[in-house]
Write a protein that holds these residues in place. Structure first.
Motif, PDB file in Angstrom:
ATOM      1  N   SER A 187       0.822  -1.249   0.063  1.00 32.95           N
ATOM      2  CA  SER A 187      -0.062  -0.107  -0.062  1.00 32.95           C
ATOM      3  C   SER A 187       0.697   1.173  -0.015  1.00 32.95           C
ATOM      4  O   SER A 187       0.539   2.336  -0.572  1.00 32.95           O
ATOM      5  CB  SER A 187      -0.932  -0.136   1.254  1.00 32.95           C
ATOM      6  N   ASN A 188       1.990   1.226   0.466  1.00 33.67           N
ATOM      7  CA  ASN A 188       2.840   2.375   0.376  1.00 33.67           C
ATOM      8  C   ASN A 188       3.248   2.737  -0.754  1.00 33.67           C
ATOM      9  O   ASN A 188       3.273   3.829  -1.189  1.00 33.67           O
ATOM     10  CB  ASN A 188       4.151   2.105   1.423  1.00 33.67           C
ATOM     11  N   GLU A 189       3.552   1.912  -1.619  1.00 34.59           N
ATOM     12  CA  GLU A 189       4.218   2.256  -2.966  1.00 34.59           C
ATOM     13  C   GLU A 189       2.809   2.477  -4.073  1.00 34.59           C
ATOM     14  O   GLU A 189       2.930   3.712  -4.541  1.00 34.59           O
ATOM     15  CB  GLU A 189       4.715   0.990  -3.604  1.00 34.59           C
ATOM     16  N   VAL A 190       1.651   1.935  -3.634  1.00 34.67           N
ATOM     17  CA  VAL A 190       0.600   2.522  -4.438  1.00 34.67           C
ATOM     18  C   VAL A 190       0.071   3.683  -4.048  1.00 34.67           C
ATOM     19  O   VAL A 190      -0.140   4.744  -4.925  1.00 34.67           O
ATOM     20  CB  VAL A 190      -0.504   1.438  -4.144  1.00 34.67           C
ATOM     21  N   ILE A 191       0.133   4.262  -2.735  1.00 33.21           N
ATOM     22  CA  ILE A 191      -0.314   5.487  -2.286  1.00 33.21           C
ATOM     23  C   ILE A 191       0.641   6.602  -2.685  1.00 33.21           C
ATOM     24  O   ILE A 191       0.155   7.587  -3.105  1.00 33.21           O
ATOM     25  CB  ILE A 191      -0.856   5.358  -0.898  1.00 33.21           C
ATOM     26  N   SER A 192       1.773   6.331  -2.713  1.00 39.82           N
ATOM     27  CA  SER A 192       2.932   7.081  -3.026  1.00 39.82           C
ATOM     28  C   SER A 192       2.759   7.540  -4.429  1.00 39.82           C
ATOM     29  O   SER A 192       3.016   8.731  -4.831  1.00 39.82           O
ATOM     30  CB  SER A 192       4.319   6.594  -2.645  1.00 39.82           C
ATOM     31  N   CYS A 193       2.361   6.684  -5.297  1.00 36.76           N
ATOM     32  CA  CYS A 193       2.522   6.763  -6.698  1.00 36.76           C
ATOM     33  C   CYS A 193       1.286   7.668  -7.116  1.00 36.76           C
ATOM     34  O   CYS A 193       1.364   8.512  -7.880  1.00 36.76           O
ATOM     35  CB  CYS A 193       2.586   5.271  -7.492  1.00 36.76           C
ATOM     36  N   LEU A 194       0.226   7.067  -6.448  1.00 36.81           N
ATOM     37  CA  LEU A 194      -1.079   7.781  -6.522  1.00 36.81           C
ATOM     38  C   LEU A 194      -1.185   9.198  -6.010  1.00 36.81           C
ATOM     39  O   LEU A 194      -1.568  10.424  -6.567  1.00 36.81           O
ATOM     40  CB  LEU A 194      -2.363   7.015  -5.747  1.00 36.81           C
ATOM     41  N   ASN A 195      -0.356   9.667  -5.010  1.00 31.63           N
ATOM     42  CA  ASN A 195      -0.316  10.841  -4.409  1.00 31.63           C
ATOM     43  C   ASN A 195       0.304  11.743  -5.275  1.00 31.63           C
ATOM     44  O   ASN A 195       0.297  13.029  -5.601  1.00 31.63           O
ATOM     45  CB  ASN A 195       0.326  10.835  -3.162  1.00 31.63           C
ATOM     46  N   HIS A 196       1.637  11.291  -5.812  1.00 29.14           N
ATOM     47  CA  HIS A 196       2.380  11.813  -6.793  1.00 29.14           C
ATOM     48  C   HIS A 196       1.720  12.421  -8.029  1.00 29.14           C
ATOM     49  O   HIS A 196       1.848  13.545  -8.394  1.00 29.14           O
ATOM     50  CB  HIS A 196       3.544  11.220  -7.197  1.00 29.14           C
ATOM     51  N   TYR A 197       0.900  11.270  -8.318  1.00 24.14           N
ATOM     52  CA  TYR A 197       0.003  11.814  -9.640  1.00 24.14           C
ATOM     53  C   TYR A 197      -0.813  12.817  -9.568  1.00 24.14           C
ATOM     54  O   TYR A 197      -0.938  13.685 -10.550  1.00 24.14           O
ATOM     55  CB  TYR A 197      -0.829  10.448 -10.294  1.00 24.14           C
ATOM     56  N   ILE A 198      -1.646  12.818  -8.380  1.00 25.78           N
ATOM     57  CA  ILE A 198      -2.842  13.551  -8.022  1.00 25.78           C
ATOM     58  C   ILE A 198      -2.128  15.047  -7.970  1.00 25.78           C
ATOM     59  O   ILE A 198      -2.535  15.871  -8.436  1.00 25.78           O
ATOM     60  CB  ILE A 198      -3.483  13.118  -6.717  1.00 25.78           C
ATOM     61  N   ASN A 199      -1.129  15.130  -7.127  1.00 27.08           N
ATOM     62  CA  ASN A 199      -0.363  16.450  -7.075  1.00 27.08           C
ATOM     63  C   ASN A 199       0.246  16.954  -8.299  1.00 27.08           C
ATOM     64  O   ASN A 199       0.403  18.403  -8.447  1.00 27.08           O
ATOM     65  CB  ASN A 199       0.779  16.260  -5.796  1.00 27.08           C
ATOM     66  N   THR A 200       0.511  16.246  -9.166  1.00 29.76           N
ATOM     67  CA  THR A 200       1.108  16.484 -10.210  1.00 29.76           C
ATOM     68  C   THR A 200       0.375  17.075 -11.260  1.00 29.76           C
ATOM     69  O   THR A 200       0.428  18.070 -12.185  1.00 29.76           O
ATOM     70  CB  THR A 200       1.966  15.519 -10.869  1.00 29.76           C
ATOM     71  N   HIS A 201      -0.810  16.174 -11.520  1.00 27.48           N
ATOM     72  CA  HIS A 201      -1.821  16.454 -12.686  1.00 27.48           C
ATOM     73  C   HIS A 201      -3.176  17.000 -12.348  1.00 27.48           C
ATOM     74  O   HIS A 201      -3.799  17.533 -12.990  1.00 27.48           O
ATOM     75  CB  HIS A 201      -2.087  15.160 -13.494  1.00 27.48           C
ATOM     76  N   LYS A 202      -3.431  17.063 -10.959  1.00 23.47           N
ATOM     77  CA  LYS A 202      -4.947  17.771 -10.726  1.00 23.47           C
ATOM     78  C   LYS A 202      -4.822  19.320 -10.928  1.00 23.47           C
ATOM     79  O   LYS A 202      -3.833  19.900 -10.647  1.00 23.47           O
ATOM     80  CB  LYS A 202      -5.244  17.365  -9.017  1.00 23.47           C
ATOM     81  N   THR A 203      -5.934  19.746 -11.596  1.00 23.12           N
ATOM     82  CA  THR A 203      -6.064  21.096 -11.680  1.00 23.12           C
ATOM     83  C   THR A 203      -7.184  21.565 -10.696  1.00 23.12           C
ATOM     84  O   THR A 203      -7.887  21.072 -10.038  1.00 23.12           O
ATOM     85  CB  THR A 203      -6.886  21.518 -13.247  1.00 23.12           C
ATOM     86  N   ALA A 204      -7.048  22.776 -10.765  1.00 24.77           N
ATOM     87  CA  ALA A 204      -8.119  23.540  -9.673  1.00 24.77           C
ATOM     88  C   ALA A 204      -9.559  23.397  -9.904  1.00 24.77           C
ATOM     89  O   ALA A 204     -10.303  23.177  -8.990  1.00 24.77           O
ATOM     90  CB  ALA A 204      -7.813  25.066  -9.444  1.00 24.77           C
ATOM     91  N   GLU A 205      -9.769  23.094 -11.195  1.00 27.47           N
ATOM     92  CA  GLU A 205     -11.315  22.907 -11.446  1.00 27.47           C
ATOM     93  C   GLU A 205     -11.853  21.485 -11.187  1.00 27.47           C
ATOM     94  O   GLU A 205     -13.070  21.226 -11.194  1.00 27.47           O
ATOM     95  CB  GLU A 205     -11.252  23.281 -13.170  1.00 27.47           C
ATOM     96  N   GLN A 206     -10.883  20.637 -11.028  1.00 30.75           N
ATOM     97  CA  GLN A 206     -11.389  19.092 -10.927  1.00 30.75           C
ATOM     98  C   GLN A 206     -11.753  18.964  -9.524  1.00 30.75           C
ATOM     99  O   GLN A 206     -10.924  19.020  -8.587  1.00 30.75           O
ATOM    100  CB  GLN A 206     -10.054  18.381 -11.199  1.00 30.75           C
ATOM    101  N   SER A 207     -12.931  18.616  -9.254  1.00 30.43           N
ATOM    102  CA  SER A 207     -13.349  18.600  -7.599  1.00 30.43           C
ATOM    103  C   SER A 207     -13.859  16.832  -7.364  1.00 30.43           C
ATOM    104  O   SER A 207     -14.493  16.854  -6.289  1.00 30.43           O
ATOM    105  CB  SER A 207     -14.685  19.339  -7.626  1.00 30.43           C
ATOM    106  N   SER A 208     -14.015  16.112  -8.575  1.00 31.05           N
ATOM    107  CA  SER A 208     -14.051  14.871  -7.987  1.00 31.05           C
ATOM    108  C   SER A 208     -13.062  13.645  -8.824  1.00 31.05           C
ATOM    109  O   SER A 208     -12.556  14.315  -9.771  1.00 31.05           O
ATOM    110  CB  SER A 208     -15.638  14.531  -8.702  1.00 31.05           C
ATOM    111  N   LEU A 209     -13.032  12.580  -8.158  1.00 35.01           N
ATOM    112  CA  LEU A 209     -12.020  11.688  -8.651  1.00 35.01           C
ATOM    113  C   LEU A 209     -12.833  10.126  -8.452  1.00 35.01           C
ATOM    114  O   LEU A 209     -13.432  10.116  -7.536  1.00 35.01           O
ATOM    115  CB  LEU A 209     -10.781  11.640  -7.761  1.00 35.01           C
ATOM    116  N   THR A 210     -12.326   9.410  -9.661  1.00 36.83           N
ATOM    117  CA  THR A 210     -13.093   8.034  -9.609  1.00 36.83           C
ATOM    118  C   THR A 210     -11.794   7.259  -9.908  1.00 36.83           C
ATOM    119  O   THR A 210     -11.148   7.557 -10.988  1.00 36.83           O
ATOM    120  CB  THR A 210     -14.248   7.926 -10.700  1.00 36.83           C
ATOM    121  N   ILE A 211     -11.731   6.199  -9.101  1.00 39.26           N
ATOM    122  CA  ILE A 211     -10.497   5.380  -9.324  1.00 39.26           C
ATOM    123  C   ILE A 211     -10.947   3.861  -9.424  1.00 39.26           C
ATOM    124  O   ILE A 211     -12.148   3.463  -8.780  1.00 39.26           O
ATOM    125  CB  ILE A 211      -9.543   5.426  -7.923  1.00 39.26           C
TER     126      ILE A 211
END
Length: 212
Positions: free
Chosen positions: A13-37
């Protein structure tokens, strides 16, 4: 594509969450308010108490108003990501011998002509020549398990049957045991007296002290 070898990191889980956290912080825009995984039912990676705690914290910090995580039924999990892996495998089959990890990097980066994959190293570079791909970022694996473990209950009742979880910035997580329909079961992740909302600065500072 997040790349690492298992002598530098594990499949947890540490690896998966670390990658997911990086992706979100890198690609999320201010207009995006919902996420589906969408993810599989692997307990060590995706279907454990640490992943819901992380997603719930994103809503608590108002990064998202709503997050849904879906666990498709076994045998019905064909998704766009499968085409991504297929394109890589198709190119790999054209090569008889792979001599070093650097070839995998080259193979992945060149497996798609349109919209080529962006490669990110996890925990350690796979390159013997650091000047070969200077544009590839290396991200650390943060110890989310150690950070959350004392705040969470020992287990999530009925987690094996859960097919979807809804997280919201205004309520506790709700789950359902079908792919469609209403979310009817509330999930209590935290022990009594432990707040859900944790500032990002505090979270980052403490987890960096427990880097693998």
């Amino acid at each position: 594509m997040y790349l690492y070898t298992e002598n530098f990191a594990t499949k947890g889980s540490n690896e998966v969450i670390s990658c997911l956290n990086h992706y979100i912080n890198t690609h999320k825009t201010a207009e995006q308010s919902s996420l589906t995984i969408f993810c599989d039912n692997c307990f060590s990676q995706n279907k454990n108490r640490f992943m819901p705690a992380y997603l719930d914290s994103l809503c608590a910090k108002r990064m998202f108003a709503e997050i849904k995580i879906q666990y498709p039924i076994l045998g019905h999990t064909i998704m766009p990501i499968d085409r991504c892996f297929a394109s890589i495998e198709k190119r790999r089959l054209k090569t008889e011998t792979i001599h070093n990890p650097e070839y995998y990097v080259k193979l992945i980066k060149e497996s798609r002509k349109e919209n080529p994959f962006e490669v990110v190293f996890v925990q350690h570079s796979l390159l013997s020549n650091p000047n070969l791909y200077t544009d590839i970022e290396i991200i650390p694996v943060l110890d989310y398990k150690d950070f959350y473990v004392n705040r969470l209950k020992p287990q999530v009742p009925g987690i094996s049957k859960i097919r979807s979880v809804l997280f919201s910035h205004i309520s506790k997580p709700m789950s359902r045991d079908t792919m469609t329909g209403d979310y009817t079961t509330m999930i209590a992740l935290y022990k009594i007296g432990n707040a859900t909302s944790i500032s990002r600065t505090q979270t980052r500072r403490r987890m960096l002290r427990f880097r693998c």
